[in-house]
Design an enzyme around this catalytic site. Structure first.
Site, PDB file in Angstrom:
ATOM      1  N   ALA A  54       0.761  -1.018   0.094  1.00 33.75           N
ATOM      2  CA  ALA A  54      -0.281  -0.121   0.053  1.00 33.75           C
ATOM      3  C   ALA A  54       0.801   1.229   0.106  1.00 33.75           C
ATOM      4  O   ALA A  54       0.577   2.378   1.000  1.00 33.75           O
ATOM      5  CB  ALA A  54      -1.190  -0.084   1.065  1.00 33.75           C
ATOM      6  N   ASP A  57       3.639   8.417  -0.944  1.00 33.47           N
ATOM      7  CA  ASP A  57       4.370   9.628  -1.432  1.00 33.47           C
ATOM      8  C   ASP A  57       5.464   8.945  -0.139  1.00 33.47           C
ATOM      9  O   ASP A  57       6.402   9.308  -0.260  1.00 33.47           O
ATOM     10  CB  ASP A  57       3.863  10.949  -1.715  1.00 33.47           C
ATOM     11  CG  ASP A  57       4.741  11.128  -2.644  1.00 33.47           C
ATOM     12  OD1 ASP A  57       5.979  11.141  -3.188  1.00 33.47           O
ATOM     13  OD2 ASP A  57       5.855  12.230  -1.590  1.00 33.47           O
ATOM     14  N   HIS A  59       6.441   6.600   1.448  1.00 41.08           N
ATOM     15  CA  HIS A  59       7.582   5.137   0.332  1.00 41.08           C
ATOM     16  C   HIS A  59       8.656   5.863  -0.873  1.00 41.08           C
ATOM     17  O   HIS A  59      10.134   5.443  -0.660  1.00 41.08           O
ATOM     18  CB  HIS A  59       6.475   4.062   0.448  1.00 41.08           C
ATOM     19  CG  HIS A  59       6.116   3.573   2.086  1.00 41.08           C
ATOM     20  ND1 HIS A  59       4.471   3.748   1.063  1.00 41.08           N
ATOM     21  CD2 HIS A  59       6.200   2.862   2.734  1.00 41.08           C
ATOM     22  CE1 HIS A  59       4.023   2.965   2.717  1.00 41.08           C
ATOM     23  NE2 HIS A  59       4.725   2.617   3.211  1.00 41.08           N
ATOM     24  N   ASP A 173       7.694   6.649  12.035  1.00 42.51           N
ATOM     25  CA  ASP A 173       7.259   5.104  13.173  1.00 42.51           C
ATOM     26  C   ASP A 173       8.474   5.321  14.283  1.00 42.51           C
ATOM     27  O   ASP A 173       9.501   4.973  14.013  1.00 42.51           O
ATOM     28  CB  ASP A 173       7.143   3.488  11.450  1.00 42.51           C
ATOM     29  CG  ASP A 173       6.103   3.802  11.751  1.00 42.51           C
ATOM     30  OD1 ASP A 173       5.063   3.759  12.685  1.00 42.51           O
ATOM     31  OD2 ASP A 173       6.076   3.467  10.246  1.00 42.51           O
ATOM     32  N   SER A 208       0.175   7.266   5.301  1.00 36.30           N
ATOM     33  CA  SER A 208       0.350   6.523   6.486  1.00 36.30           C
ATOM     34  C   SER A 208      -0.657   5.287   5.197  1.00 36.30           C
ATOM     35  O   SER A 208      -2.307   6.156   4.919  1.00 36.30           O
ATOM     36  CB  SER A 208      -1.001   6.326   7.531  1.00 36.30           C
ATOM     37  OG  SER A 208      -0.472   5.348   7.938  1.00 36.30           O
TER      38      SER A 208
END
Length: 315
Positions: A54, A57, A59, A173, A208
């Site tokens: 999934a 941007d 990632h 995270d 997210s």
């Protein structure tokens, strides 16, 4: 953009990784395919970006940052069952492999490793897992028991399998990032861990994969999380109490957000910082909006000249 993709299911030692198309990354689904594809890359300069799919941007930003300084970039797409508790719906997590592959292609990824659970855990539920220790029992770990043990176990396995020299993770995270750094240091992994600032939507919401669960009204409510962090950081020159008070003031005016925690903690111990503390700290918040649990954080410099940071200055 449409990408033609060849699905690979072979498991033999001579299996070849699939190539998605001209200029697209190779796709490996088995350990044999990964070994073949990985052997074609320069052993001395391979960065990995680990994902559960999934892609968005955030990632893509990790991939682009890795691409800037490394000869080769590997992306792993693996929905790790060990990270989901009994009350968390693994089947609900979005699966968008074709779109993910397009993002990887556009960002210049060399190799995508997209295994199934039986490839990563060939003997089923692993009898040996890494333990996150006390740092994994607080904040997110308190809400999601065992989550960080499962996360570290798969990160360790993927570091070994991809034989990466560097691994890129997002600051969003923060607790995960801290634990991965500690694992690499404590267990002598020959991997450099690189943190990348949180990528946000234009309205401030941290990107997210879980944002896809939000309704339009939920999304409006969710903005209180990033607003609270900004308000806290704006009060950083006054000290810890002022930071916590300013952030809390924003949250109390949004009753539809059910806040799990709002903390200002030391970035390496995750312990609440005392009033006299000056230096870098993590301002973190988590809560439920509608049916979706969201987390966000902001590194801050506490004290004179203080304010928000992109990432912590220590490595």
């Amino acid at each position: 953009m449409t990408t033609e993709r060849t699905d690979v299911t072979g498991t033999g030692a001579g299996a070849e990784p699939a190539v998605a198309g001209p200029g697209s990354p190779m796709v490996a689904r088995t350990r044999a395919e990964l070994r073949t594809a990985r052997a074609a890359l320069d052993d001395g300069d391979v960065a990995v970006v680990m994902t559960m799919g999934a892609l968005h941007d955030g990632h893509a930003t990790l991939i682009r940052r890795a691409r800037e300084t490394h000869a080769h970039v590997v992306v792993t797409i693996f929905l790790n069952p060990l990270q989901f508790g009994p009350k968390e719906d693994l089947s609900r997590y979005p699966r968008t492999f074709d779109a993910d592959l397009e993002i990887c292609s556009a960002a210049g990824v060399d190799l995508v490793f997209a295994p199934t659970p039986d490839v990563i855990y060939p003997d089923g539920d692993p009898g040996v897992r890494l333990s996150a220790g006390p740092l994994g029992d607080v904040l997110e770990g308190q809400s999601r028991p065992g989550h960080f043990d499962g996360m570290l176990t798969v990160v360790a396995k993927l570091m070994h399998l991809t034989r990466c020299t560097s691994a890129y993770f997002g600051q969003k995270d923060a607790q995960q990032l801290l634990l991965i750094r500690r694992m690499v240091r404590d267990l002598d992994f020959p991997v450099r861990v690189v943190s990348v600032p949180t990528v946000r939507e234009p309205d401030g919401l941290a990107m997210s994969s879980r944002n896809t669960y939000l309704t339009a009204s939920d999304r409006e409510t969710a903005l209180c999380l990033s607003s609270a962090l900004r308000a806290g950081a704006a009060a950083a020159v006054e000290g810890p109490s002022a930071i916590r008070r300013a952030a809390r003031e924003v949250l109390v005016h949004e009753p539809l957000a059910l806040i799990d925690y709002l903390v200002l903690v030391h970035p390496e111990t995750l312990q609440d910082v005392p009033e006299w503390y000056r230096g870098e700290a993590l301002l973190a918040v988590a809560g439920r909006v509608g049916t979706t649990r969201l987390i966000d954080n902001l590194p801050v410099m506490v004290g004179p000249g203080g304010g928000p940071l992109d990432v912590f200055t220590h490595d």
